[in-house]
Design an enzyme around this catalytic site. Structure first.
Site, PDB file in Angstrom:
ATOM      1  N   GLU A  27       0.829  -1.228   0.000  1.00  0.00           N
ATOM      2  CA  GLU A  27       0.000   0.000   0.000  1.00  0.00           C
ATOM      3  C   GLU A  27       0.857   1.268   0.000  1.00  0.00           C
ATOM      4  OE1 GLU A  27      -1.547   1.725   3.506  1.00  0.00           O
ATOM      5  OE2 GLU A  27      -1.033   0.013   4.772  1.00  0.00           O
ATOM      6  N   VAL A 109      -5.329   0.415   3.038  1.00  0.00           N
ATOM      7  CA  VAL A 109      -5.467  -1.041   2.915  1.00  0.00           C
ATOM      8  C   VAL A 109      -6.685  -1.367   2.053  1.00  0.00           C
ATOM      9  CG1 VAL A 109      -6.045  -3.145   4.205  1.00  0.00           C
ATOM     10  CG2 VAL A 109      -4.245  -1.608   5.048  1.00  0.00           C
ATOM     11  N   ASP A 141     -16.516   5.626  14.470  1.00  0.00           N
ATOM     12  CA  ASP A 141     -15.316   5.591  13.631  1.00  0.00           C
ATOM     13  C   ASP A 141     -14.833   4.146  13.466  1.00  0.00           C
ATOM     14  OD1 ASP A 141     -12.979   5.970  12.261  1.00  0.00           O
ATOM     15  OD2 ASP A 141     -12.180   7.516  13.595  1.00  0.00           O
ATOM     16  N   SER A 143     -13.040   1.736  10.473  1.00  0.00           N
ATOM     17  CA  SER A 143     -12.342   1.848   9.194  1.00  0.00           C
ATOM     18  C   SER A 143     -13.032   1.070   8.081  1.00  0.00           C
ATOM     19  CB  SER A 143     -10.914   1.318   9.340  1.00  0.00           C
ATOM     20  OG  SER A 143     -10.275   1.319   8.087  1.00  0.00           O
ATOM     21  N   ALA A 144     -13.017   1.672   6.878  1.00  0.00           N
ATOM     22  CA  ALA A 144     -13.530   0.979   5.691  1.00  0.00           C
ATOM     23  C   ALA A 144     -12.631  -0.198   5.297  1.00  0.00           C
ATOM     24  CB  ALA A 144     -13.648   1.962   4.525  1.00  0.00           C
ATOM     25  N   ASP A 145     -11.475  -0.325   5.955  1.00  0.00           N
ATOM     26  CA  ASP A 145     -10.649  -1.530   5.722  1.00  0.00           C
ATOM     27  C   ASP A 145     -11.455  -2.791   6.057  1.00  0.00           C
ATOM     28  OD1 ASP A 145      -8.548   0.188   5.139  1.00  0.00           O
ATOM     29  OD2 ASP A 145      -7.362  -0.311   6.930  1.00  0.00           O
ATOM     30  N   LYS A 162      -3.143  -2.134  16.329  1.00  0.00           N
ATOM     31  CA  LYS A 162      -2.529  -1.419  17.453  1.00  0.00           C
ATOM     32  C   LYS A 162      -3.610  -0.830  18.323  1.00  0.00           C
ATOM     33  CE  LYS A 162       0.026   1.571  15.164  1.00  0.00           C
ATOM     34  NZ  LYS A 162      -0.407   1.332  13.783  1.00  0.00           N
TER      35      LYS A 162
HETATM   36  N1  PSU Z   1      -2.210   1.623  10.677  1.00  0.00           N
HETATM   37  C1  PSU Z   1      -0.848   1.674  10.662  1.00  0.00           C
HETATM   38  N2  PSU Z   1      -0.222   2.284   9.628  1.00  0.00           N
HETATM   39  C2  PSU Z   1      -0.917   2.830   8.587  1.00  0.00           C
HETATM   40  C3  PSU Z   1      -2.338   2.746   8.598  1.00  0.00           C
HETATM   41  C4  PSU Z   1      -2.941   2.135   9.653  1.00  0.00           C
HETATM   42  O1  PSU Z   1      -0.215   1.203  11.575  1.00  0.00           O
HETATM   43  O2  PSU Z   1      -0.303   3.385   7.668  1.00  0.00           O
HETATM   44  C5  PSU Z   1      -3.098   3.282   7.433  1.00  0.00           C
HETATM   45  C6  PSU Z   1      -3.435   2.140   6.460  1.00  0.00           C
HETATM   46  O3  PSU Z   1      -3.346   2.641   5.145  1.00  0.00           O
HETATM   47  C7  PSU Z   1      -4.887   1.845   6.787  1.00  0.00           C
HETATM   48  C8  PSU Z   1      -5.386   3.218   7.118  1.00  0.00           C
HETATM   49  O4  PSU Z   1      -5.601   1.261   5.720  1.00  0.00           O
HETATM   50  O5  PSU Z   1      -4.335   3.813   7.861  1.00  0.00           O
HETATM   51  C9  PSU Z   1      -6.670   3.204   7.898  1.00  0.00           C
HETATM   52  O6  PSU Z   1      -7.178   4.491   7.960  1.00  0.00           O
HETATM   53  P1  PSU Z   1      -8.635   4.732   8.547  1.00  0.00           P
HETATM   54  O7  PSU Z   1      -8.553   4.350   9.986  1.00  0.00           O
HETATM   55  O8  PSU Z   1      -8.899   6.180   8.325  1.00  0.00           O
HETATM   56  O9  PSU Z   1      -9.559   3.843   7.752  1.00  0.00           O
HETATM   57 MN    MN Z   2     -12.105   6.373  10.345  1.00  0.00          MN
END
Ligand code: PSU
Ligand code: MN
Length: 308
Positions: A27, A109, A141, A143-145, A162
């Site tokens: 990524e 991701v 909140d 994540s869309a992951d 984490k």
């Molecule tokens: N966690 C990490 N390093 C990262 C990310 C998450 O330890 O770089 C990044 C990844 O690209 C993950 C994104 O897909 O943050 C998730 O963001 P959000 O929580 O806004 O969906």
């Molecule tokens: Mn988010």
């Protein structure tokens, strides 16, 4: 299978995929918004080298000038790491926007999974996944992951989640979303900087071949979800959970004070933890990404061997 017409593949990646040789997706949000310059660019190059040393082709994914790119040059990696202000953090919902606008998008991701799948890549190595944030019961909140893992058949290797996230709720959400979570050589779900989390991993596998067999069986049965393969940070590189806990609490409090929400939260927290640990978290982060890349290369080989 010819590559999707909207994708731009490097020759290296196109030829590897055409020959059925193993490829590992990587990524770009981790480069642009996950680590500081210049460590981010060095990490990106070293991870690619490590995968090549295993005889596997790396494919770092990003949207550059509106083109969804699968495989990047050293100059591309440098730009993504350095010109961070001009690179939007792009998840799946942002893909059409950054493409149509002709701008740069560092893919999360979720977005990386989607583009990897369009390219025909089944294995993707990274550091950490997004998940259910602490306090999500009121902030919503999530994540869309996770959404993407529930619907796109790509195996994502990470070092677990984490504790800027709520690990327990993230595991519950993944169960609900039918996302298989497999601990690699561990019974415990790892927590990124630390090998332990206090939560059990729902499944376990001990070799790349075993992982590949599970992927093949699941997908042959028509289950189209991805996989969360959780590979603990090497013991020599870990930061004990109790040592990182206070720092994460501090980073979360600092974020609340700033009033950050939405897609800015994860990059802020990652950066703040690096500051508060005086760079120690960055060293650990790079070590675990490399460890995951190595497993990714071996898994891509094992999976390719099952799909002649
Ligand atoms: N966690 C990490 N390093 C990262 C990310 C998450 O330890 O770089 C990044 C990844 O690209 C993950 C994104 O897909 O943050 C998730 O963001 P959000 O929580 O806004 O969906
Ligand atoms: Mn988010």
């Amino acid at each position: 299978m010819s590559p999707h017409p909207r994708l731009q593949l490097t020759d290296e990646v196109r030829e590897a995929l055409a020959d059925g040789r193993p490829v590992v997706a990587l990524e770009s949000t981790i480069i642009s918004h996950g680590m500081p310059y210049p460590d981010n660019v060095r990490m990106a190059g070293e991870v690619e080298d490590l995968i090549r040393a295993e005889g596997v082709t790396p494919a770092t994914i990003a949207v550059l000038d509106g083109a969804p790119r699968v495989g990047l040059t050293a100059d591309d990696l440098e730009m993504l790491g350095k010109a961070v202000e001009s690179v939007t953090k792009a998840s799946v919902r942002d893909l059409g926007y950054v493409v149509a606008k002709g701008v740069h998008g560092a893919t999360t991701v979720a977005a990386t999974m989607r583009l990897a799948h369009l390219a025909g890549i089944a294995v993707f190595a990274t550091g950490g996944l997004g998940g259910v944030h602490r306090g999500a019961t009121s902030s919503m909140d999530v994540s869309a992951d996770l959404t993407e893992l529930s619907r796109t058949p790509v195996a994502v290797i990470s070092a677990g989640v984490k504790s800027i996230l709520d690990i327990g709720l993230t595991l519950e959400a993944m169960e609900t979303l039918s996302i298989p979570v497999i601990g690699y050589q561990t019974d415990e779900f790892p927590s990124f900087y630390s090998r332990s989390s206090g939560y059990a991993a729902p499944m376990r596998a001990d070799s790349p071949e075993e992982l590949a067999a599970i992927m093949a069986a699941q997908w042959d049965l028509g289950v189209t979800s991805g996989f969360d393969i959780a590979s603990p940070i090497p013991a020599a590189d870990e930061i004990p959970a109790d040592q990182i806990a206070g720092i994460i609490t501090q980073a979360l409090a600092d974020m609340d004070e700033l009033g950050l929400t939405g897609k800015d939260t994860t990059p802020y927290l990652l950066g703040r933890v690096v500051e508060l640990t005086g760079g120690a978290s960055l060293t650990a982060n790079i070590a675990l990404v490399k460890n995951n890349a190595l497993l990714g290369a071996r898994l891509a080989k094992a999976y390719a061997a099952l799909r002649p």
